[in-house]
Scaffold this active site. Structure first.
Site, short mmCIF file in Angstrom:
data_model
loop_
_atom_site.label_atom_id
_atom_site.label_comp_id
_atom_site.label_asym_id
_atom_site.label_seq_id
_atom_site.Cartn_x
_atom_site.Cartn_y
_atom_site.Cartn_z
N HIS A 229 -8.30 1.14 -36.23
CA HIS A 229 -8.68 1.49 -37.62
C HIS A 229 -9.15 3.10 -37.30
CE1 HIS A 229 -9.40 1.64 -41.57
NE2 HIS A 229 -10.23 0.71 -41.65
N HIS A 270 2.81 4.26 -40.12
CA HIS A 270 1.53 3.70 -41.15
C HIS A 270 2.17 2.64 -41.71
CE1 HIS A 270 -0.53 3.85 -44.95
NE2 HIS A 270 -1.44 4.54 -44.12
N ASP A 325 -4.21 10.86 -38.55
CA ASP A 325 -4.95 10.58 -37.37
C ASP A 325 -4.53 11.51 -36.33
OD1 ASP A 325 -7.00 9.00 -38.11
OD2 ASP A 325 -5.20 7.06 -37.59
#
Length: 391
Positions: A229, A270, A325
């Site tokens: 996460h 994703h 990210d």
């Protein structure tokens, strides 16, 4: 939202759906944000790219009030945050006494609990906004104490929400204007992400047992701290260091071999999106403005191009595109945050407003103000034959 406004949804759950993390199965409603597979994340209907460069105060108002502020409302938000922002000496002393050898996310979660122990009101809205207002002081203290940057720097809330954090941070050699711009965009892009991500769901679930805002938020932030996460940005930047080439073709070959060897490519794909994350595109533009000549930003651009090529060759990959990210680590590194262990604390600081607003909605607005019932999913017993001690 009245139940009459919620569309009817029917799902059939089979054994194949068990132990899959509830992926894709609805459990409630969310008024703050939504993730569309093609368009990406939006806040209260506004595409994230349209919101990225607004003042953080606008995003805070939007998430809690479900509308962008007028000029007068924006000033009221800034004034309200300033009035709430003071952190008690007792809380700062307790934060200062924490073992600074711990991971920054452990310190971050502990600081949330300390703020709760020293200043909670037991009103979900008041505690959520107080936490939004006070977390910059607590987080800046963690940075300064853990890095040995000297005494804590007094808050100057009149500077504005993000700039005051940069001021209290007092990063040696840091460019205050550039850091403020970068962290303003970073804050806005990370503030919320639908209701189903692990940290938000955890915070909401804990609050469903009527735990207070601080306990609920600390639980959500502990969920964020996992490598699947919020810590994914650390893994992505570590991978960027391992690739270490500014040549997209060479990056493609390295990543292709990485996949062939059974390795993972971090910062791509994703759970919901099937296109490149709009937040990644925004960050790419910010990098071109603030740090275009930084080596690691150039490596990230090569990884972005090479990674898409390598992943597209795998027919099992539904989304071969970068997510938020991949790029975030290179940007904060270029502007002075060189220790990746801190990256998730910046993520968590941003996400407090979104999780806080969702908890407020769930506890005070849902079901006509009664709040969502305590979460109690059913688990199917397996491998439990009937037994008796007497036999």
């Amino acid at each position: 939202m009245p139940m009459s406004d919620i569309p009817t949804i029917e799902f059939t759950i089979t054994n194949d759906n068990l132990d899959t993390g509830l992926r894709g199965y609805p459990v409630g409603t969310c008024e703050t944000s939504y993730v569309d597979p093609q368009e990406g994340v939006s806040y209260v209907g506004y595409p994230i790219a349209d919101l990225a460069f607004l003042p953080a105060e606008d995003i805070i108002h939007l998430l809690f009030n479900k509308s962008l502020p007028t000029d007068a409302e924006r000033q009221a938000v800034a004034d309200d945050i300033a009035e709430r922002s003071e952190v008690s000496e007792e809380a700062l002393a307790a934060i200062s006494s924490l073992p600074m050898s711990g991971h920054p996310m452990d310190l971050f979660c502990a600081a949330i609990q300390i703020l709760g122990m020293t200043s909670k009101t037991d009103d979900y809205y008041e505690d959520a906004v107080n936490l939004v207002a006070r977390m910059p002081t607590a987080l800046a203290a963690i940075f300064r104490l853990r890095e040995g940057w000297g005494d804590l720097i007094p808050s100057e809330p009149s500077r504005g929400y993000v700039n005051n954090f940069v001021h209290m941070l007092g990063m040696p050699g840091g460019d205050e204007a550039a850091l403020t711009k970068l962290l303003s965009v970073y804050y806005n892009l990370h503030a919320d992400h639908g209701g189903g991500n692990l940290s938000t769901f955890t915070g909401r679930a804990v609050a469903s047992g009527l735990a207070d805002m601080y306990r609920s938020m600390a639980s959500g932030m502990n969920a964020l701290a996992g490598p699947r996460h919020g810590m994914a940005n650390q893994d992505a930047f570590k991978m960027v260091h391992e690739v270490d080439t500014e040549d997209p073709d060479e990056a493609y070959q390295i990543l292709k071999q990485r996949l062939a060897d059974g390795g993972l490519i971090f910062g791509f794909g994703h759970a919901v999106l099937r296109q490149e994350d709009p937040r990644a595109k925004v960050q790419l533009g910010v990098g071109e403005e603030l740090c275009p000549d930084d080596h690691w930003f150039k490596v990230v651009k090569a990884v972005r191009e090479g990674g898409i090529r390598a992943l597209k060759e795998n027919p099992k990959v539904s989304n071969p595109y970068p997510n938020v990210d991949l790029i975030s680590g290179s940007l904060v590194n270029a502007l002075g945050f060189t220790d990746p262990d801190y990256y998730t604390t910046l993520f968590g600081w941003s996400r407090i407003s979104g999780i806080g607003a969702q908890i407020v909605d769930e506890r005070t607005r849902a079901r006509g103000g009664r709040g969502v019932a305590i979460y109690r999913p059913r688990y199917i017993p397996i491998n439990q034959p009937a037994r008796s001690l007497s036999s």
